[in-house]
Scaffold this active site. Structure first.
Site, PDB file in Angstrom:
ATOM      1  N   ASP A 170      -8.401  -5.031  -6.062  1.00 38.89           N
ATOM      2  CA  ASP A 170      -7.911  -3.962  -5.276  1.00 38.89           C
ATOM      3  C   ASP A 170      -8.694  -2.580  -6.012  1.00 38.89           C
ATOM      4  OD1 ASP A 170      -6.791  -1.937  -3.857  1.00 38.89           O
ATOM      5  OD2 ASP A 170      -4.595  -2.644  -4.413  1.00 38.89           O
TER       6      ASP A 170
ATOM      7  N   HIS B 296      -7.074  -5.546  -1.651  1.00 46.93           N
ATOM      8  CA  HIS B 296      -5.731  -4.971  -1.275  1.00 46.93           C
ATOM      9  C   HIS B 296      -4.981  -5.984  -0.584  1.00 46.93           C
ATOM     10  CE1 HIS B 296      -3.842  -0.916  -1.136  1.00 46.93           C
ATOM     11  NE2 HIS B 296      -3.669  -0.784   0.189  1.00 46.93           N
TER      12      HIS B 296
ATOM     13  N   SER C 146       0.845  -1.286   0.030  1.00 39.44           N
ATOM     14  CA  SER C 146       0.043   0.078  -0.018  1.00 39.44           C
ATOM     15  C   SER C 146       0.934   1.333   0.020  1.00 39.44           C
ATOM     16  CB  SER C 146      -0.863  -0.090   1.251  1.00 39.44           C
ATOM     17  OG  SER C 146      -1.884   0.983   0.942  1.00 39.44           O
TER      18      SER C 146
END
Ligand SMILES: *[C@@H]1O[C@H](CO)[C@@H](O)[C@H](O)[C@H]1NC(C)=O
Ligand SMILES: *[C@@H]1O[C@H](CO)[C@@H](O)[C@H](O)[C@H]1NC(C)=O
Ligand SMILES: *[C@@H]1O[C@H](CO)[C@@H](O)[C@H](O)[C@H]1NC(C)=O
Ligand SMILES: *[C@@H]1O[C@H](CO)[C@@H](O)[C@H](O)[C@H]1NC(C)=O
Ligand SMILES: *[C@@H]1O[C@H](CO)[C@@H](O)[C@H](O)[C@H]1NC(C)=O
Ligand SMILES: *[C@@H]1O[C@H](CO)[C@@H](O)[C@H](O)[C@H]1NC(C)=O
Ligand SMILES: *[C@@H]1O[C@H](CO)[C@@H](O)[C@H](O)[C@H]1NC(C)=O
Ligand SMILES: *[C@@H]1O[C@H](CO)[C@@H](O)[C@H](O)[C@H]1NC(C)=O
Ligand SMILES: *[C@@H]1O[C@H](CO)[C@@H](O)[C@H](O)[C@H]1NC(C)=O
Length: 729
Positions: free
Chosen positions: A650, A682, A567
């Protein structure tokens, strides 16, 4: 909880523990929070476990006798999805049975006695949709009130996917933003809470309709655009039921604002019988709303006498990582809601009232732990509370009749532990710990980790160190440098089944996990300083962390180090790749991070980017572009072998980001591999996918760090269970 006997162990003690493998981590039992019955005799919790032999998860509900600490199986019927205590006596349970004998896709409420679960259980209600999130209260009249939630249609009826007719076309059509969120495309349906009542008929409880046409009443249907719990992470902590069963408090996003670009949300009150419409207690029209407080609200919690509601709220209207401050609203009054310890520089996660209504027990991130603190209800703004707990991260806490709290927590070295904490003496006593129960975790202890502070870019910065099995201070281990996401987040002393530093360390590394500028739990200034600074202060903090490690720890080999992040941590790896720090690592792993600065506009939570870059893409374009890993001058520096991971579901940072990066790495001749899961978001959460993820990630870093030389057991890339598609052999 860190028990006192661990304090004697320090850095450098050789531990005799065998290494934890990804298989052990993924299959190890995962236990739920321990929920005590109102008399404090029992606690109930869930357990699930994965079998590599059968490729299946099995689950059970367990009971712990709190005085003898004996744990037994209540049931291993996997249809039991939630269990709570009736509170009518010490042994009666109310549970959700996730199946329904008559209505496909529905659920049932069942009642049973813990002492004879199989013999005593009976069905009390049949519910027409997949309701969950049970909250209950016994009324003075002897009735039993409850709340549950489910997705509902715009007309207020609960949605049951199994009974719905599929439309002929799969088209999705939108006229306004917020088209998708996390891993789902938005529909016209939304979450709603429903109320119901059970009454005793003879010696059994049964659903009564209370005069409603429907057995359950949708409590939020009366006001347009309300939604609770708020997806994807909202749960039953988004609402509460007063102890007399009469009033309900819940959180909803601001119904008058577009949802994609503001975080604002309010706390509402509504009678449990649905006789009035929900009314906000901290909305723009509410008399009690403190000046300038417009951000996200959460954790509504009634006082034991139901006369007050405590809640948490942030100030800023589009900043999801602002400080969560505790407020108290007096039900029915027009007085301004009062802040409690309003200047305390911590962001609260949850709040509970002690049973005498005089003290709050709150949970907050604090210096890379999640700790409990106590606050008197009338604490002034300048009050600074004492921490009640120390090591590890508290997950849940519940008061016991003697005033103690039953606490479920985890740490880097334990997946689960249950203890009692005395509010008066501060004494913590551990009742159960996963390390004593699970073979795969035996021997893990606080001596597997250490922490240090160093001078960062503008302030002291914290970092964890996690040691491998059989760690010997006189040897040298390659560095595994882990960068957390958020960026407003932290590496905490808590257990993770996704990025577990101990599993990385046990391949033969010393893991260093810093909490640079942007991290939470060290005061709001450190968190706030990352806005408009994604590639500056935190990058500099990380450079200084790496230099500090090189200069201070002889047992860490920085010449053969690797770095990884997901991330924001993935963005930072991409940024490091095109900057001098990138040349210090033998390999990089970047998971679901942003690569092309302009692509940030394809995200779903627009408030996030608009806060981080101080405005819209078109008004503040230079802010969005300032730290662009895809800028040609950075791409031309790329040279460190990189594993790129990006999953198809995602929607926070779409897959194109990982593909763009992989294209560039391949065309520039940088050794690289692309890994993608079509059914993950994600995160990677499915067990078999998680195993492949670990094999690929650890195999990749092991290949370049050459850790296999010192640890023959280290995973090698060619152990992979899936064939590698190579068009260019
Ligand atoms: C658990 O399940 C097995 C069957 O898989 C059964 O034989 C056993 O009695 C169950 N135990 C309990 C306590 O429910
Ligand atoms: C769950 O509900 C089904 C359908 O009514 C029933 O057959 C089963 O026995 C129930 N199981 C438990 C543990 O309540
Ligand atoms: C609400 O809408 C759904 C979907 O159109 C429908 O199935 C249901 O019958 C409606 N409920 C009422 C009470 O009209
Ligand atoms: C949020 O989006 C709406 C359109 O959906 C727009 O009218 C409004 O100006 C935006 N606000 C901010 C702060 O971007
Ligand atoms: C609060 O204000 C409203 C509107 O001015 C008024 O009707 C109500 O009586 C007030 N309540 C109290 C408790 O003062
Ligand atoms: C509170 O935290 C400090 C570290 O900040 C720790 O030394 C202390 O033991 C903790 N107190 C309690 C009661 O856990
Ligand atoms: C902090 O980081 C900025 C941006 O990278 C850099 O220009 C500055 O020199 C750093 N300051 C210190 C004291 O290291
Ligand atoms: C953010 O933007 C506002 C005006 O839109 C400006 O006043 C402020 O200085 C900016 N802050 C930063 C950190 O760029
Ligand atoms: C697997 O990799 C190791 C080291 O990289 C190598 O020595 C070995 O020959 C490989 N095995 C196979 C079957 O490719």
């Amino acid at each position: 909880m860190r028990s006192p006997q661990w304090a004697i162990f320090g850095l450098g003690v050789v531990s005799g523990v065998k290494a934890m493998t990804p298989e052990q981590l993924i299959a190890a039992p995962r236990r739920g929070d321990a929920l005590p019955d109102p008399s404090g005799k029992w606690a109930v919790f869930s357990t699930s476990e994965y079998s590599w032999a059968e490729h299946q998860t099995s689950s059970a509900w367990n009971m712990m006798d709190l005085s003898t600490r004996k744990i037994s199986v209540l049931t291993n019927d996997s249809s039991v999805s939630e269990v709570t205590w009736m509170g009518t006596d010490e042994s009666t349970l109310l549970y959700i049975n996730g199946t329904n004998a008559e209505i496909p896709g529905g659920v049932e409420l069942w009642i049973a006695d813990v002492n004879s679960f199989e013999k005593s259980r009976y069905k009390a209600a049949s519910l027409p949709a997949p309701f969950s999130g049970l909250k209950t209260a016994k009324t003075a009249e002897g009735d039993y009130k409850f709340l549950v939630y489910a997705e509902s249609y715009p007309n207020g009826t609960a949605y049951n996917a199994e009974l719905a007719t599929a439309p002929l076309s799969t088209a999705r059509i939108y006229d306004s933003i917020y088209v998708r969120h996390w891993d789902s495309w938005l529909t016209t349906r939304f979450n709603a809470i429903f109320s119901g009542s059970l009454k005793k008929k003879g010696d059994r409880w049964a659903l009564c309709s209370d005069g409603h046409a429907e057995p359950l009443k949708n409590l939020i249907a009366g006001v347009k655009n309300l939604e609770t719990p708020y997806p994807p992470f909202g749960d039953s902590s988004d609402y509460d039921l007063s102890s007399d069963g009469k009033m309900v408090a819940f959180k909803s996003k601001a119904p008058e604002l577009p949802r994609a670009n503001y975080t604002a949300s309010y706390i509402y009150l509504v009678p449990h019988d649905g006789s009035q419409k929900p009314k906000a207690i901290n909305g723009p029209e509410s008399p009690g709303t403190p000046n300038e407080i417009k951000g996200d609200s959460s954790a509504p919690t009634f006082s034991p006498d139901g006369r007050h509601v405590a809640y948490l709220q942030m100030e800023r209207i589009s900043y999801e990582s602002d400080r969560r401050i505790l407020y108290v609203h007096e039900v029915g009054s027009n007085e301004t809601n009062r802040a409690v310890a309003g200047d305390w520089d911590r962001s609260l996660d949850s709040v509970q009232w002690t049973s005498d209504g005089k003290t709050f027990v709150v949970k907050s991130e604090d210096k890379a732990r999640s700790r409990l603190f106590t606050l008197p209800i009338d604490a002034d703004d300048d009050f600074v509370p004492h921490n009640l707990t120390d090591g590890g991260s508290v997950r849940s806490y519940h008061h016991l009749p003697n005033g103690d709290y039953l606490v479920t927590s985890s740490a880097i070295w334990t997946s689960w532990s249950v203890s009692t904490v005395s509010l008066k003496s501060g004494v913590v006593s551990t009742l159960a710990s996963a390390n004593e129960m699970d073979a795969g975790l035996k021997g893990l202890s606080p001596r597997d980790l250490d922490e240090f502070y160093f001078d960062g870019n503008w302030t002291k910065i914290h970092a964890w160190m996690v040691f491998p099995a059989k760690f010997d201070k006189s040897k040298k281990y390659p560095l595994a440098f882990l960068i957390h996401g958020g960026p407003q987040g932290s590496w905490a002393d808590s257990w993770s089944t996704r990025w577990n530093p101990k599993v990385w360390a046990d391949q033969g590394y010393v893991v260093v996990a810093p909490n640079p500028t942007g991290s939470t739990g060290f005061g709001q200034a450190l968190t706030d300083a990352i806005a408009n600074n994604w590639g500056s202060y935190p990058y500099d903090d990380l450079v200084k962390a790496w230099e500090y490690v090189r200069d201070h720890f002889d047992f860490i080999d920085t010449d053969n180090g690797v770095a990884a992040g997901a991330s924001y941590g993935g963005f930072m790896i991409n940024w490091i790749q095109g900057n001098p720090l990138g040349r210090k690592f033998k390999a990089l792993v970047t998971h679901d991070g942003t690569f092309v600065a302009d692509a940030k506009i394809s995200t779903e939570e627009l408030w996030f980017m608009q806060h981080e870059f101080n405005g819209t893409f078109w008004d503040n374009h230079e802010n969005y572009r300032r730290w662009d890993p895809s800028a040609p001058e950075h791409i031309k520096q790329f040279g460190t072998p990189t594993l790129v991971i990006h999953n198809a579901n995602d929607f926070r940072l779409p897959e194109a980001e990982g593909l763009s990066l992989f294209n560039v790495l391949q065309e520039r001749g940088v050794p690289s591999r692309f890994l993608s899961f079509p059914d993950e978001n994600h995160w990677v959460t499915k067990k078999e996918n998680s195993l492949v993820w670990h094999q690929q990630v650890l195999g990749w870093i092991n290949k370049y760090s050459d850790v296999g030389k010192s640890n023959p057991q280290a995973i090698s890339l060619n152990d992979t269970v899936i064939p590698v598609v190579d068009y260019n052999p």
